[in-house]
Design a protein around this motif. Structure first.
Motif, PDB file in Angstrom:
ATOM      1  N   THR A  52      -2.291 130.275  -5.766  1.00 49.49           N
ATOM      2  CA  THR A  52      -2.416 131.541  -5.044  1.00 49.49           C
ATOM      3  C   THR A  52      -1.492 131.645  -3.849  1.00 49.49           C
ATOM      4  N   GLU A  53      -1.133 130.530  -3.258  1.00 47.85           N
ATOM      5  CA  GLU A  53      -0.260 130.586  -2.081  1.00 47.85           C
ATOM      6  C   GLU A  53       1.210 130.737  -2.499  1.00 47.85           C
ATOM      7  N   ARG A  54       1.957 131.387  -1.651  1.00 48.64           N
ATOM      8  CA  ARG A  54       3.388 131.544  -1.904  1.00 48.64           C
ATOM      9  C   ARG A  54       4.087 130.192  -1.776  1.00 48.64           C
ATOM     10  N   GLN A  55       4.871 129.860  -2.776  1.00 46.52           N
ATOM     11  CA  GLN A  55       5.520 128.568  -2.787  1.00 46.52           C
ATOM     12  C   GLN A  55       6.535 128.464  -1.651  1.00 46.52           C
ATOM     13  N   GLY A  56       6.505 127.329  -0.997  1.00 42.13           N
ATOM     14  CA  GLY A  56       7.421 127.105   0.107  1.00 42.13           C
ATOM     15  C   GLY A  56       7.058 125.823   0.822  1.00 42.13           C
ATOM     16  N   GLY A  57       7.739 125.581   1.958  1.00 39.68           N
ATOM     17  CA  GLY A  57       7.506 124.334   2.676  1.00 39.68           C
ATOM     18  C   GLY A  57       6.085 124.175   3.156  1.00 39.68           C
ATOM     19  N   ALA A  61       3.469 121.277   2.105  1.00 45.48           N
ATOM     20  CA  ALA A  61       2.882 120.420   3.143  1.00 45.48           C
ATOM     21  C   ALA A  61       1.361 120.437   3.045  1.00 45.48           C
ATOM     22  N   ALA A  62       0.780 121.629   2.811  1.00 47.62           N
ATOM     23  CA  ALA A  62      -0.673 121.730   2.675  1.00 47.62           C
ATOM     24  C   ALA A  62      -1.156 120.970   1.452  1.00 47.62           C
ATOM     25  N   LEU A  63      -0.382 121.098   0.334  1.00 49.64           N
ATOM     26  CA  LEU A  63      -0.743 120.340  -0.866  1.00 49.64           C
ATOM     27  C   LEU A  63      -0.677 118.829  -0.618  1.00 49.64           C
ATOM     28  N   TRP A 105      -1.912 126.193   6.124  1.00 46.68           N
ATOM     29  CA  TRP A 105      -2.569 126.919   5.023  1.00 46.68           C
ATOM     30  C   TRP A 105      -3.563 127.913   5.606  1.00 46.68           C
ATOM     31  N   SER A 106      -3.441 129.134   5.223  1.00 48.63           N
ATOM     32  CA  SER A 106      -4.355 130.163   5.738  1.00 48.63           C
ATOM     33  C   SER A 106      -5.759 130.021   5.169  1.00 48.63           C
TER      34      SER A 106
END
Length: 413
Positions: A52-57, A61-63, A105-106
Motif C-alpha cells: 500500500t505504501e509508495r515505493q521509495g527510500g 527503510a520501514a520494511l 511510515w505513516s
C-alpha cells in the motif's frame, strides 16, 4: 512458539509472574495463541506496508525496521538464551524500531498497537514493563514529531491518540499483572497443598504399617508366644514326671499336643492375614470356662470362677479371652500362686473381667513386659480400660472393663 528459557527450563513470565509456567497449561495455551496471532499480524503489517505504501527510500527503510523487529522476535522465540538479556535485547530493538517506523511510515500506529503487549510479556518486572512502555512511547512520538514537526496534526491526533493507547495499555497490563500474580499465588498454594497431602498420605501409610505391625506383635504374643510358653512348661513337667507319675506325664503330653495344634492353627490364621480370630462365636462364658479348665488341668492350681454370660460381639469376646489368657500366663510364669479367682460380670456401664491370685505379687512400676501394655491397648481400641493392682506378697488383681450395650442376659457358667 512460547518464549522459553532453556537455561532454567522456565518460560519468560508475564511481568515476572507465573505466566505460562509449565505447570499452568491455561497460560501456556494463551501464550501459544498470542504467538500465532503476533505472527499473523506481523505478516499482515509487512504485506500492507509493501503493497500500500509508495515505493521509495522511506518504504524500504520501514520494511527493513519491521524486518529487524520480526527477526529479533523470531530469535527470541526460536533460540532462547539468557532469560534476562534476550528479552531485554528484543525490547530495545522494538523501542528503536517503533521510533524509526514512526519516522519513515505513516501507518506506524498499527505496529505500535500490536507490539505494546510485548513490553508486558517480556518485561521481567512491572517497573521494567513501565519503563520500556515509556521509552517506546517517547521513541514513537519523537519519530512522528521528526516527520510531522510541530503541526496541528501532531498535536491534534498523533499525540492524543498515542497517549490514550498507552494509558489503556498500562491499565490493562497492570490489571493482567495482578490477575497473573493471584493465579501464581493460587498455583503455589495448590502445589503446597498437594505436597502436604502427599506427605500426610505417606504419614498415614507409615502409621498404618506401624499399627499393623503392632497388631501382629500383640496377636503373636497373645497366641503363639503364650502357647509356646505353655508347651515349654508342660514339656519340662512331663520330663520330670516320666519315672514317678507316668499318667500325669501322659496327660501333660496330650496338653502339649493340643496346645501345639492350636498354635499351628493360629499361625495359619496370622500368615493368611485373617482379620477374624479363631475364637468361635457364641457364649463368652463357655469360651472362658474352657480356657480356665485347661489352665487348671495343666498347672494343678485351684481355679474359682463366677462367670456371667453377657451378650458380646466378636471383638469383645476376643478381648476378654486375650486378657484372661495373658493374666493366666503371668500367674503361671511369675506368681507362684495356689488359687486363682475369675469373675465375669455384666455392669450397667459394660462388662468386667476380674482375675485375682494369691501369689507373690510385684511392683507395678517395675513391670517391663509386653503383656500388660498389649492388654491396655487392646481394651483401649474398644473404649475400655485395664486396672492392675498388686504389691509384693499380696497377690495381683487384674480388672478389665469394656463398655457395651447393657443386657439382662446373665447365667452362671
Amino acid at each position: 512458539m512460547i518464549p522459553w528459557s532453556r537455561a532454567d527450563s522456565r518460560p519468560h513470565s508475564f511481568s515476572g509472574a507465573a505466566f505460562g509456567r509449565p505447570g499452568n497449561p491455561f497460560w501456556a495455551r494463551t501464550l501459544r495463541r498470542w504467538n500465532v496471532a503476533c505472527w499473523v499480524l506481523f505478516g499482515a503489517l509487512f504485506a500492507g506496508l509493501a503493497l500500500t505504501e509508495r515505493q521509495g527510500g522511506n518504504t524500504y527503510a520501514a520494511l527493513a525496521l519491521l524486518g529487524c523487529v520480526m527477526l529479533s522476535y523470531a530469535v527470541l522465540d526460536r533460540f532462547p538464551g539468557n532469560p534476562v538479556l534476550r528479552p531485554y535485547t528484543y525490547l530495545w530493538v522494538l523501542v528503536l524500531g517503533l521510533g524509526g517506523s514512526a519516522y519513515f511510515w505513516s501507518g506506524y500506529a498499527a505496529l505500535f498497537i500490536v507490539t505494546l503487549p510485548h513490553f508486558w510479556l517480556f518485561g521481567r518486572t512491572v517497573r521494567a514493563s513501565l519503563v520500556f512502555t515509556g521509552l517506546a512511547t517517547t521513541s514513537t512520538l519523537t519519530g512522528s514529531w521528526l516527520r510531522k514537526g510541530w503541526s496541528a496534526e501532531f498535536f491534534g491526533s498523533t499525540l492524543v491518540s498515542t497517549l490514550i493507547v498507552v494509558a489503556a495499555s498500562v491499565l490493562i497490563g497492570l490489571w493482567i499483572h495482578s490477575v497473573v500474580e493471584q493465579s501464581g499465588e493460587r498455583a503455589r498454594l495448590i502445589e503446597e497443598l498437594e505436597r502436604t497431602q502427599a506427605r500426610l498420605s505417606e504419614a498415614h501409610q507409615r502409621q498404618g504399617a506401624a499399627d499393623e505391625r503392632e497388631r501382629m506383635a500383640r496377636e503373636i504374643h497373645d497366641t503363639l508366644a503364650q502357647g509356646f510358653a505353655s508347651i515349654i512348661v508342660l514339656a519340662e513337667a512331663a520330663r520330670e514326671g516320666l519315672a514317678t507319675d507316668p499318667d500325669r506325664s501322659a496327660q501333660q503330653l496330650r496338653s502339649i499336643e493340643s496346645t501345639a495344634r492350636d498354635n499351628l492353627a493360629e499361625a495359619r490364621e496370622l500368615v493368611g492375614s485373617a482379620q477374624q480370630s479363631r475364637v468361635a462365636a457364641g457364649s463368652v462364658a463357655r469360651t472362658l470356662r474352657r480356657t480356665l479348665d485347661r489352665f487348671a488341668e495343666d498347672t494343678g492350681l485351684m481355679v474359682d470362677a463366677e462367670l456371667a454370660d453377657p451378650v458380646c460381639d466378636q471383638r469383645t469376646r476376643i478381648a476378654l479371652l486375650r486378657c484372661l489368657q495373658e493374666s493366666l500366663a503371668n500367674v503361671r510364669k511369675h506368681a507362684a500362686a495356689s488359687t486363682v479367682n475369675v469373675v465375669l460380670a455384666q455392669q450397667p456401664f459394660g462388662v468386667e473381667l476380674e482375675i485375682t491370685d494369691d501369689g507373690r505379687g510385684f511392683v507395678i512400676g517395675e513391670s517391663a513386659g509386653f503383656g500388660l501394655d498389649g492388654m491396655r491397648k487392646r481394651l483401649a481400641e474398644q473404649g475400655g480400660q485395664l486396672t492392675v493392682t498388686s504389691s509384693v506378697g499380696d497377690g495381683t488383681r487384674v480388672l478389665a472393663m469394656i463398655p457395651m450395650i447393657p443386657t439382662d442376659r446373665k447365667v452362671t457358667a
